[in-house]
Design an enzyme around this catalytic site. Structure first.
Site, PDB file in Angstrom:
ATOM      1  N   ARG A   1      11.666  41.617   1.525  1.00 29.36           N
ATOM      2  CA  ARG A   1      11.387  40.559   0.574  1.00 29.36           C
ATOM      3  C   ARG A   1      10.437  39.551   1.193  1.00 29.36           C
ATOM      4  O   ARG A   1      10.284  39.469   2.408  1.00 29.36           O
ATOM      5  CB  ARG A   1      12.675  39.898   0.093  1.00 29.36           C
ATOM      6  CG  ARG A   1      13.497  39.234   1.174  1.00 29.36           C
ATOM      7  CD  ARG A   1      14.906  38.914   0.699  1.00 29.36           C
ATOM      8  NE  ARG A   1      14.946  37.937  -0.381  1.00 29.36           N
ATOM      9  CZ  ARG A   1      15.408  38.194  -1.610  1.00 29.36           C
ATOM     10  NH1 ARG A   1      15.879  39.374  -1.919  1.00 29.36           N
ATOM     11  NH2 ARG A   1      15.416  37.254  -2.524  1.00 29.36           N
TER      12      ARG A   1
ATOM     13  N   LYS B   1      17.304  31.922  -6.261  1.00 32.38           N
ATOM     14  CA  LYS B   1      17.364  31.278  -7.566  1.00 32.38           C
ATOM     15  C   LYS B   1      18.481  30.242  -7.609  1.00 32.38           C
ATOM     16  O   LYS B   1      18.368  29.227  -8.289  1.00 32.38           O
ATOM     17  CB  LYS B   1      17.555  32.324  -8.661  1.00 32.38           C
ATOM     18  CG  LYS B   1      16.229  32.899  -9.142  1.00 32.38           C
ATOM     19  CD  LYS B   1      16.415  33.788 -10.344  1.00 32.38           C
ATOM     20  CE  LYS B   1      16.569  35.221  -9.903  1.00 32.38           C
ATOM     21  NZ  LYS B   1      16.699  36.176 -11.002  1.00 32.38           N
TER      22      LYS B   1
ATOM     23  N   GLU C   1      16.694  39.591 -13.326  1.00 34.69           N
ATOM     24  CA  GLU C   1      17.853  39.092 -14.056  1.00 34.69           C
ATOM     25  C   GLU C   1      17.424  37.780 -14.709  1.00 34.69           C
ATOM     26  O   GLU C   1      16.907  36.890 -14.024  1.00 34.69           O
ATOM     27  CB  GLU C   1      19.027  38.858 -13.091  1.00 34.69           C
ATOM     28  CG  GLU C   1      20.278  38.448 -13.843  1.00 34.69           C
ATOM     29  CD  GLU C   1      21.480  38.208 -12.953  1.00 34.69           C
ATOM     30  OE1 GLU C   1      21.396  38.443 -11.724  1.00 34.69           O
ATOM     31  OE2 GLU C   1      22.501  37.760 -13.498  1.00 34.69           O
TER      32      GLU C   1
HETATM   33  P1  ATP Z   1      17.069  35.670  -5.912  1.00 34.70           P
HETATM   34  O1  ATP Z   1      17.615  36.194  -4.618  1.00 34.70           O
HETATM   35  O2  ATP Z   1      15.927  34.746  -5.771  1.00 34.70           O
HETATM   36  O3  ATP Z   1      18.129  35.127  -6.815  1.00 34.70           O
HETATM   37  P2  ATP Z   1      17.144  38.181  -7.209  1.00 34.70           P
HETATM   38  O4  ATP Z   1      16.870  39.348  -6.357  1.00 34.70           O
HETATM   39  O5  ATP Z   1      18.542  37.930  -7.577  1.00 34.70           O
HETATM   40  O6  ATP Z   1      16.415  36.924  -6.604  1.00 34.70           O
HETATM   41  P3  ATP Z   1      16.165  39.376  -9.556  1.00 34.70           P
HETATM   42  O7  ATP Z   1      15.858  38.730 -10.836  1.00 34.70           O
HETATM   43  O8  ATP Z   1      17.305  40.293  -9.481  1.00 34.70           O
HETATM   44  O9  ATP Z   1      16.307  38.212  -8.526  1.00 34.70           O
HETATM   45  O10 ATP Z   1      14.866  40.064  -8.964  1.00 34.70           O
HETATM   46  C1  ATP Z   1      14.042  40.929  -9.679  1.00 34.70           C
HETATM   47  C2  ATP Z   1      13.250  41.751  -8.718  1.00 34.70           C
HETATM   48  O11 ATP Z   1      12.475  40.924  -7.867  1.00 34.70           O
HETATM   49  C3  ATP Z   1      14.146  42.591  -7.842  1.00 34.70           C
HETATM   50  O12 ATP Z   1      13.650  43.900  -7.786  1.00 34.70           O
HETATM   51  C4  ATP Z   1      14.081  41.920  -6.510  1.00 34.70           C
HETATM   52  O13 ATP Z   1      14.237  42.833  -5.474  1.00 34.70           O
HETATM   53  C5  ATP Z   1      12.687  41.288  -6.522  1.00 34.70           C
HETATM   54  N1  ATP Z   1      12.663  40.113  -5.665  1.00 34.70           N
HETATM   55  C6  ATP Z   1      13.449  39.026  -5.754  1.00 34.70           C
HETATM   56  N2  ATP Z   1      13.183  38.159  -4.753  1.00 34.70           N
HETATM   57  C7  ATP Z   1      12.180  38.712  -4.033  1.00 34.70           C
HETATM   58  C8  ATP Z   1      11.447  38.315  -2.868  1.00 34.70           C
HETATM   59  N3  ATP Z   1      11.684  37.153  -2.247  1.00 34.70           N
HETATM   60  N4  ATP Z   1      10.497  39.141  -2.402  1.00 34.70           N
HETATM   61  C9  ATP Z   1      10.222  40.302  -3.027  1.00 34.70           C
HETATM   62  N5  ATP Z   1      10.866  40.742  -4.114  1.00 34.70           N
HETATM   63  C10 ATP Z   1      11.839  39.969  -4.620  1.00 34.70           C
HETATM   64 MG    MG Z   2      19.232  40.265  -8.270  1.00 36.62          MG
END
Ligand code: ATP
Ligand code: MG
Length: 557
Positions: free
Chosen positions: A266, A276, A37
């Protein structure tokens, strides 16, 4: 032999699933996607997901899409879109075709929502958010059906059209899936599919005032793009039911080779935060200098600090893929960068906390040129020119008036050490300022010891680094430590209170003249000090410390 077996990489449960799917011809190719995102910069957790998705595509001769999951216009921005593309490319991966945007599919999402309405599987709900929350029930109690649940398909179509045309206010109604208010999975209790937002979207402008929810948009985007394996983190485990429900109820996608979702754990990294929202807060509250502050766990911050794409890819491989949630030690990440830089980084000398040294028996006005190896274990990297004269700098920590014990291998009065790549010197006397700090150290040198041991057989074990004073170039050194003082700062809401006040130390010192035009982000090993690279944002000569030479942290714990 499956394609995967041909590859010398540790296997994991996702590779097993892919191998089976290829063997059974459920899928003939591997097509993954990385779906960030665009609401912040990528962090090291994203790097794990990037390495997994793009890595699988590479290893199975498949493809990986970069897709911006941009269905929520309120927090997204083009700045993030650009930074994400930059970071993925920097990590060394190539996405298939052009970057995709979920917002490209807004018309399709809309049309698929209409299909669900026509099938009696979605309805417009005017309950207030309060009422909806109450009717949802709890993990122990089933929810209650909404009074709008049995509106006819025809009437729902009219209502949804009005939603789309902006005839309702924000929050006045939503489109919900009609699934099961008694499901043991909360996400299946008539989840919201669409909501009203009068926001300008960074890609679609004001074309839409209804925006799809993640769970509705994500599976359809995967299906539209022909994704075979949709990999996400464990918190979406329950949502897999909804992912399947949506695709199974749409005629275009209800086929065996439609995408399926698989979850992995994760990355959590000790002594930092990864959400984020929290990273945003650090930036907004100016607790760091920006998203690319070298202390941040962001890809851009780590890049600026001197981490290499190879080291991050290696790290992703070391931690592997599983379904077990755990906390990864920073030492694993640091081992990855050390192992990379130890091989590739040219050696150099920099004095971070300088004191002046005068070699009293060295001819005044003479400056001597010495050829020093760029890498002691790799002759092919060649030689560099360093200098020696009557005036040098050494590090403050390398001199003490009286050696504390026999093990002291640095300078002390009447003690000898070798200056790295140069002569053996002996400390004779020193001057201090009013506060007692050493200002100048007077030494003598043994002119017969350049590149050889003393002829009389005396042993000089200690080696310290130095720079010649007249040719040395002033430089700033930025020394970093953990950003937080506790292992899991994300646990406390007030995570800012556990910031490490000593996470950045700035020092003014000197480097070898050949570093005057060093290239930003390119690593050097400052001998005895650690790995550094020139900062990619500063005007002058500023070096960021990437990592020390040894893991002193784990030892101290
Ligand atoms: P955050 O929780 O940091 O805001 P998010 O999951 O909302 O992260 P996205 O931009 O939606 O952020 O993530 C894009 C991809 O990266 C998704 O497939 C998510 O599962 C993966 N991802 C995000 N954080 C991690 C992590 N700590 N370890 C592994 N994969 C991750
Ligand atoms: Mg997300």
């Amino acid at each position: 032999m499956s394609q995967n077996e041909a590859i010398d990489k540790p296997t994991n449960f996702i590779r097993h699933i892919i191998d089976e799917d290829l063997a059974s011809h459920k899928h003939d190719h591997v097509h993954t996607r990385f779906p960030p995102e665009p609401n912040g910069y990528l962090h090291i957790g994203h790097a794990k997901s990037i390495c997994l998705n793009f890595g699988l595509a590479e290893d199975y001769n498949g493809a990986c899409n970069l897709r911006f999951d941009d269905t929520n216009p309120t927090k997204e921005d083009i700045e993030y879109v650009e930074s994400i593309m930059r970071d993925v490319a920097w990590l060394g991966f190539k996405w298939e075709g052009e970057p995709r945007y979920s917002s490209n599919y807004f018309q399709q999402f809309h049309d698929y929502a209409v299909e669900l309405i026509n099938k009696g599987l979605a309805y417009v709900d005017f309950s207030s958010p309060e009422e909806m929350r109450e009717a949802r029930g709890t993990l122990k109690e089933p929810g209650k059906n909404s009074p709008y649940r049995d509106t006819s398909a025809d009437e729902n179509l009219v209502l949804f059209t009005k939603m789309r045309q902006g005839e309702f206010k924000e929050g006045e109604c939503v489109l919900r899936a009609k699934i099961d208010m008694a499901s043991s999975f909360m996400c299946m209790r008539d989840p919201t599919l669409y909501r009203i937002r009068f926001e300008t979207h960074h890609q679609t402008g004001d074309a839409w005032c209804i925006y799809p929810m993640y769970d509705f948009a994500h599976c359809i985007s995967d299906a539209i793009e022909g994704i075979s394996h949709s990999l996400c983190t464990l918190e979406f485990q329950d949502n897999r039911r909804l992912y399947d429900w949506v695709l199974d109820n749409l005629d275009d996608f209800n086929k065996p080779d439609r995408p399926h979702q698989y979850e992995f754990s994760r990355l959590n990294l000790a002594y930092t935060v990864m959400s984020k929202r929290k990273l945003h807060q650090l930036v907004d509250d100016k607790l760091v200098s920006g998203w690319d502050d070298p202390r941040m766990p962001t890809v851009s911050g780590m890049r600026r600090r001197g981490y290499t794409p190879a080291s991050l890819r290696d790290f992703a491989e070391r931690i592997g893929i599983s379904k077990v949630d755990s906390m990864t030690e920073m030492s694993i990440l640091e081992a990855s960068i050390r192992d990379d830089l130890n091989v590739v980084a040219p050696r150099t000398m920099g004095v971070i906390d300088p004191i002046k040294v005068i070699i009293e028996n060295y001819p005044e006005g003479q400056v001597e040129s010495i050829q020093a190896p760029v890498h002691p274990q790799n002759e092919e990297m060649g030689k560099r020119e360093i200098f020696f004269s009557r005036e040098l700098y050494i590090d403050r920590a390398d001199f003490i008036e009286e050696a504390p014990n026999k093990k002291w291998q640095r300078l002390a009065i009447d003690k000898e050490v070798r200056l790295r790549n140069a002569y053996i010197v002996k400390a004779e006397r020193f001057e201090t300022d009013a506060a007692g700090n050493v200002t100048t150290l007077y030494c003598s040198y043994d002119p017969e010891t350049l590149g050889k041991n003393p002829a009389d057989g005396r042993k000089v074990k200690g080696v310290i680094h130095f720079v010649e004073a007249t040719k040395a170039v002033p430089a700033e050194f930025r020394l970093y430590d953990r950003l937080f003082t506790v292992e899991n700062p994300g646990k406390s809401e007030d995570f800012e209170s556990v910031l490490n006040p000593e996470s950045l130390k700035i020092m003014q010192g000197f480097v070898e003249p050949n570093l005057a035009d060093s290239v930003p982000e390119v690593a050097y090993q400052f001998e005895r000090e650690g790995y550094f690279c020139r900062d990619n944002k500063s005007e002058g000569l500023v070096f960021n410390k990437t990592v020390g030479l040894r893991d002193t942290w784990t030892q101290a714990q």
